[in-house]
Design an enzyme around this catalytic site. Sequence first.
Site: not given
Ligand code: PLP
Length: 394
Positions: A72-73, A152, A180, A200, A202, A238, A326
């Site tokens: 996600g990041t 989130n 989310q 994402s 996970h 890769t 985070c």
């Molecule tokens: N965006 C949201 C709304 C999230 O909740 C998160 C992770 O907590 C992310 C982005 C980041 O995702 P990733 O952990 O896959 O980098």
Amino acid sequence: MERQIYFDHAATTPLCKEALEKMLPYFTEVFGNPNSQHAYGRESVKAVDEARDTIAKIINAKPNEVYFTSGGTEGDNWALRGVANAYKNKGKHIIISPIEHAAMLVTAKALEKEGFEISYMKVDEDGVVDLEHLKSIVREDTIFIGCMMANNEVGTIEPIKEIAKIAKDCGAVCFTDAVQAAGVLKIDVKELGVDLMSMSGHKIYGPKGVGALYIRNGVKVQSILTGGHQERMKRGGTTNVPAIVGFAEAFKIADRDLEKNFNYVSSLRDRFIDRVLAEVPFVKLNGPRENRLPANADFSFKFIEGESILFSLDLAGIAVSSGSACSSGSLEPSHVLLALGLPEELAHGSIRFSFGKHNTMEEVDYAVEKIKEAVQKLREMSPLFKAEGEIKYV
Ligand code: PLP
């Protein structure tokens, strides 16, 4: 150690068995680099193509509109920075919501230093975007409008279709962070009208370190990871074949069981919310009662710090989070709760409980008892609670 209960599914989820099994051969037997021009490479390409098709089908995109990322990041960074750089000759105005994930907020701050202008949509006390306010701040030079599909921390679900319409009317690219929401809510990118969407692995019982960015054909997004020719020349590096295969499998299962999981997890959350509101005094549910993700219940416990509840519950074997995974660890109050208008003191005392498909009603009931004990003990030690002397603790 006492029993362990995991109520932190918005932070991450365990990998599901089906995804693990599907991934395993790609670590050993089928290890080829998809960029290689031989049979090993072709086998890996086949697996990645299948994964792309699976994800495209679930979100109603074309396979060539799905780009694999490291999560996600990266998707958030790529969408925001990539559009900013691709459209900067058209304009330098960007609009995002104030309750975005740090992956968006920090990137926006960095772009501000590079000469872009950032405006923030207003949200109401439940965290829902104020569409009239959004309409009033769009400009001719607005190039990007971004809002998460679901928050989130508090779990609020946003009116993305309406936001996408406003973006379309002003000629801006519309992005949504569905990290989310994907695998939890039914998503049809064409119906929503979004141009870009991050996802994402996970958060949906898939592996960590993998995700995807949907880029509608025709939308320009500059690369941020430059290098090899991977992902149709848009994202060097890769290809992480096992992770991609696992992500697609987890997404497929989440989509297959979406309604069942939604109803079950919502029922856990509802019982939890009802009991906490009824049995713990001086507590505030953050975010809306309805229209929220099934997993999330975020509470502010007056007179105590969120961190101290978190540690007490951890000692009791219950894993929760203060704010988002985070931002917890920093002692800053949650930016989401501040944007919802909570006073600092309440934004500090917040705890996010997020439920998953393996949790049980019995765990919910057990946790409520532990929360009652922890809160009472902490309040007995709290000078803030004592200072408000008149208040009778019931
Ligand atoms: N965006 C949201 C709304 C999230 O909740 C998160 C992770 O907590 C992310 C982005 C980041 O995702 P990733 O952990 O896959 O980098």
